[in-house]
Design a protein around this motif. Sequence first.
Motif, PDB file in Angstrom:
ATOM      1  N   LYS A   1       0.993  -1.327   0.051  1.00 20.41           N
ATOM      2  CA  LYS A   1       0.229  -0.276  -0.366  1.00 20.41           C
ATOM      3  C   LYS A   1       0.549   1.235   0.031  1.00 20.41           C
ATOM      4  O   LYS A   1       2.210   0.750   0.683  1.00 20.41           O
ATOM      5  CB  LYS A   1      -0.945   0.091   1.119  1.00 20.41           C
TER       6      LYS A   1
ATOM      7  N   ASN B   1       2.111  -5.226   2.127  1.00 21.39           N
ATOM      8  CA  ASN B   1       0.943  -6.381   3.326  1.00 21.39           C
ATOM      9  C   ASN B   1       0.616  -6.647   4.255  1.00 21.39           C
ATOM     10  O   ASN B   1       0.472  -8.006   3.726  1.00 21.39           O
ATOM     11  CB  ASN B   1      -0.840  -5.130   2.258  1.00 21.39           C
TER      12      ASN B   1
ATOM     13  N   PRO C   1      -1.625 -10.450   5.932  1.00 20.11           N
ATOM     14  CA  PRO C   1      -2.885  -8.871   6.101  1.00 20.11           C
ATOM     15  C   PRO C   1      -3.605  -8.495   6.463  1.00 20.11           C
ATOM     16  O   PRO C   1      -3.593  -8.962   7.559  1.00 20.11           O
ATOM     17  CB  PRO C   1      -3.454  -8.794   4.715  1.00 20.11           C
ATOM     18  N   TYR C   2      -3.167  -6.718   6.635  1.00 25.83           N
ATOM     19  CA  TYR C   2      -3.260  -6.592   7.940  1.00 25.83           C
ATOM     20  C   TYR C   2      -4.402  -5.870   7.974  1.00 25.83           C
ATOM     21  O   TYR C   2      -5.646  -6.004   7.135  1.00 25.83           O
ATOM     22  CB  TYR C   2      -2.870  -5.030   8.221  1.00 25.83           C
TER      23      TYR C   2
ATOM     24  N   LEU D   1      -4.809  -1.242   8.567  1.00 26.28           N
ATOM     25  CA  LEU D   1      -3.954  -0.375   8.202  1.00 26.28           C
ATOM     26  C   LEU D   1      -4.095   1.315   7.297  1.00 26.28           C
ATOM     27  O   LEU D   1      -2.859   2.148   7.510  1.00 26.28           O
ATOM     28  CB  LEU D   1      -4.739  -1.538   6.751  1.00 26.28           C
TER      29      LEU D   1
END
Lengths: 138, 138
Positions: free
Chosen positions: B17, B31, B119-120, B125
């Motif tokens: 990101k 991520n 992934p967050y 995030l």
Amino acid sequence: MSDTSFTLDARLQNDTKHVASLSLCDVLLMNDARFPWLVLVPRMSGMTEICDLLPGDQAMLWREVTLASEALRSLAPFDKLNLGALGNIVRQLHIHVVGRREGDAAWPGPVWGSGAAMPYEEEQLVSLRQRLHDALSG
Amino acid sequence: MSDTSFTLDARLQNDTKHVASLSLCDVLLMNDARFPWLVLVPRMSGMTEICDLLPGDQAMLWREVTLASEALRSLAPFDKLNLGALGNIVRQLHIHVVGRREGDAAWPGPVWGSGAAMPYEEEQLVSLRQRLHDALSG
């Protein structure tokens, strides 16, 4: 800049051969014939993170990494250069400069933690150290 | 310096990101909640090796890596920072800046090739990107 109380970490001492001493760093050859692999060690004691070096020392370090990269490429052309500053096991600040070929023993993974080193034959080692020394001095 | 024809590699686009755009590099957050992990990508097309950058661009790149290292440390204190420029899979020049903790998911090995990303959560995030952006701009 360089520090007279500096001594090389015992594990680096064991795994490498000295090639040259530049203004800031000692340049060592990893004794692993699987990969053309230099290690640069700033002669400073108690230093573990590049971001904690003074800006002038950081700039010198990266100039010496570029010099080592070019010396390596002149002797052992690579498909991709790998640079790494990890230090999870050996905390003394050191920077890896590794020439990678597609299909080499660790490709496409990293060289760190990728099995046992394969030491050079003595004759190979003498020749490579001399040629690297010349390329770094040239 | 920056190149208007630059486009980010599709894999980097997919795995990260955007956090901030510095003078030379875009700073991306990997991520992967297992590690606080930034990726710096100089906005230059067709570049794969740091040693092939012009000296002024190299200097700028390393200054931005230091800035990213300090931003990461301010938000997610680490036991050891790992820097890496590999590019064996994604050839577009990019530099990893990864905060490591003793006992983390890959410790003491490298993060590259160490299993699947986690992934967050969306809320994490958003917050982390904002805090990183602020730390990089501060």
